[in-house]
Design a protein around this motif. Structure first.
Motif, short mmCIF file in Angstrom:
data_model
loop_
_atom_site.label_atom_id
_atom_site.label_comp_id
_atom_site.label_asym_id
_atom_site.label_seq_id
_atom_site.Cartn_x
_atom_site.Cartn_y
_atom_site.Cartn_z
N ILE A 1 16.52 -107.23 59.77
CA ILE A 1 17.11 -106.04 58.94
C ILE A 1 15.65 -105.62 58.28
CG2 ILE A 1 18.71 -105.77 57.59
CD1 ILE A 1 20.49 -107.44 58.09
N ALA A 2 15.38 -104.44 58.10
CA ALA A 2 14.69 -104.05 57.54
C ALA A 2 14.80 -102.52 56.98
CB ALA A 2 13.04 -103.97 58.29
N PRO A 3 15.33 -102.64 55.72
CA PRO A 3 15.57 -101.21 54.75
C PRO A 3 14.43 -100.24 54.22
CG PRO A 3 16.01 -103.10 53.96
CD PRO A 3 16.08 -103.90 54.57
N THR A 4 14.20 -99.55 54.29
CA THR A 4 13.17 -98.45 54.02
C THR A 4 13.39 -97.79 53.52
OG1 THR A 4 11.72 -99.62 56.07
CG2 THR A 4 10.68 -97.74 55.00
N ILE A 5 13.37 -97.23 52.35
CA ILE A 5 13.73 -96.51 51.51
C ILE A 5 11.92 -95.75 50.73
CG2 ILE A 5 15.29 -97.09 50.43
CD1 ILE A 5 14.28 -98.28 47.99
N ALA B 1 8.71 -98.10 51.00
CA ALA B 1 8.75 -99.53 50.78
C ALA B 1 9.64 -100.16 52.00
CB ALA B 1 8.40 -99.72 48.84
N MET B 2 9.53 -101.37 52.34
CA MET B 2 10.25 -101.46 53.37
C MET B 2 10.20 -103.24 52.67
SD MET B 2 9.68 -102.95 57.20
CE MET B 2 9.41 -101.49 57.82
N ILE B 3 11.35 -103.54 53.03
CA ILE B 3 12.27 -104.99 52.49
C ILE B 3 12.90 -106.20 53.53
CG2 ILE B 3 13.45 -106.24 51.06
CD1 ILE B 3 13.34 -104.08 48.75
N SER B 4 12.29 -106.90 54.02
CA SER B 4 13.11 -106.74 55.02
C SER B 4 13.17 -109.01 55.15
CB SER B 4 11.53 -107.10 55.94
OG SER B 4 11.08 -107.70 56.00
N TYR B 5 14.05 -108.69 56.08
CA TYR B 5 14.55 -110.37 56.59
C TYR B 5 14.58 -110.72 57.46
CZ TYR B 5 17.60 -114.19 57.19
OH TYR B 5 17.97 -115.81 57.81
N SER B 6 14.05 -111.63 58.14
CA SER B 6 14.14 -112.04 59.38
C SER B 6 14.77 -113.22 59.72
CB SER B 6 12.96 -111.03 60.36
OG SER B 6 11.65 -112.21 60.00
N HIS B 7 14.89 -113.80 60.83
CA HIS B 7 15.31 -114.75 61.42
C HIS B 7 14.90 -115.47 63.00
CE1 HIS B 7 18.25 -119.03 62.17
NE2 HIS B 7 18.10 -117.82 62.66
N VAL B 8 14.39 -116.45 63.36
CA VAL B 8 13.60 -116.32 64.46
C VAL B 8 14.19 -118.05 64.55
CG1 VAL B 8 11.88 -116.85 66.09
CG2 VAL B 8 11.65 -114.76 64.04
N SER B 9 14.94 -118.09 65.93
CA SER B 9 15.34 -119.77 66.79
C SER B 9 14.22 -119.98 67.68
CB SER B 9 16.27 -119.51 66.42
OG SER B 9 16.81 -119.10 67.60
#
Length: 147
Positions: free
Chosen positions: A5-9, A21-29
């Protein structure tokens, strides 16, 4: 498996430049099998990437741009105390299509980047650097919200 998830404003400085700016969270399994047993690992990453966007041409409503900026990310591998910190700078091309005055659909790919990875646990001296130029992978689609 990966989820990000990487919202950009951003804020348009004028018709050609935007500060964003882009603020992101990622989950990789990842699951893998070795000679002893089946294992899995999960990595969670939190990142922030401020950048300057330059719109260099238009074709109808399509606007072509290049983003240039810096970033920082913290990654943690689940079930361990292992964390890394990444610092990066990048240039990447893309296109946008305005849906209305505040929201645009965007797509981008690859680009030129430099990343320096540090082990956040000071017990080890792990560091890595990478310089990448790639216009074929790292494709993304998303929304850009103008303040």
């Amino acid at each position: 498996n990966a989820v990000s998830i990487a919202p950009t404003i951003g804020y348009d400085l004028n018709e050609k430049l935007a500060l964003a700016a882009m603020i992101s969270y990622s989950h990789v399994s990842t699951s893998y099998e070795n000679y002893a047993n089946n294992n899995s690992a999960a990595q969670n990453t939190y990142a922030i990437r401020p950048f300057l966007r330059y719109y260099f041409t238009e074709c109808g409503k399509l606007r072509f741009f290049v983003d240039g900026g810096v970033g920082a990310a913290i990654s943690h591998i689940g079930g361990t105390d292992y964390e890394t910190v990444d610092f990066s700078c990048h240039l990447s091309p893309g296109i946008s299509y305005p849906v209305n005055d505040r929201i645009s659909l965007v797509a981008g790919f690859g680009g030129l980047s430099y990343t320096r990875t540090l082990d956040s646990d000071h017990d080890t001296d792990f560091t890595a650097s990478s310089f990448t130029f790639d216009l074929t992978t790292d494709l993304y689609f998303g929304f850009y919200v103008t303040l």
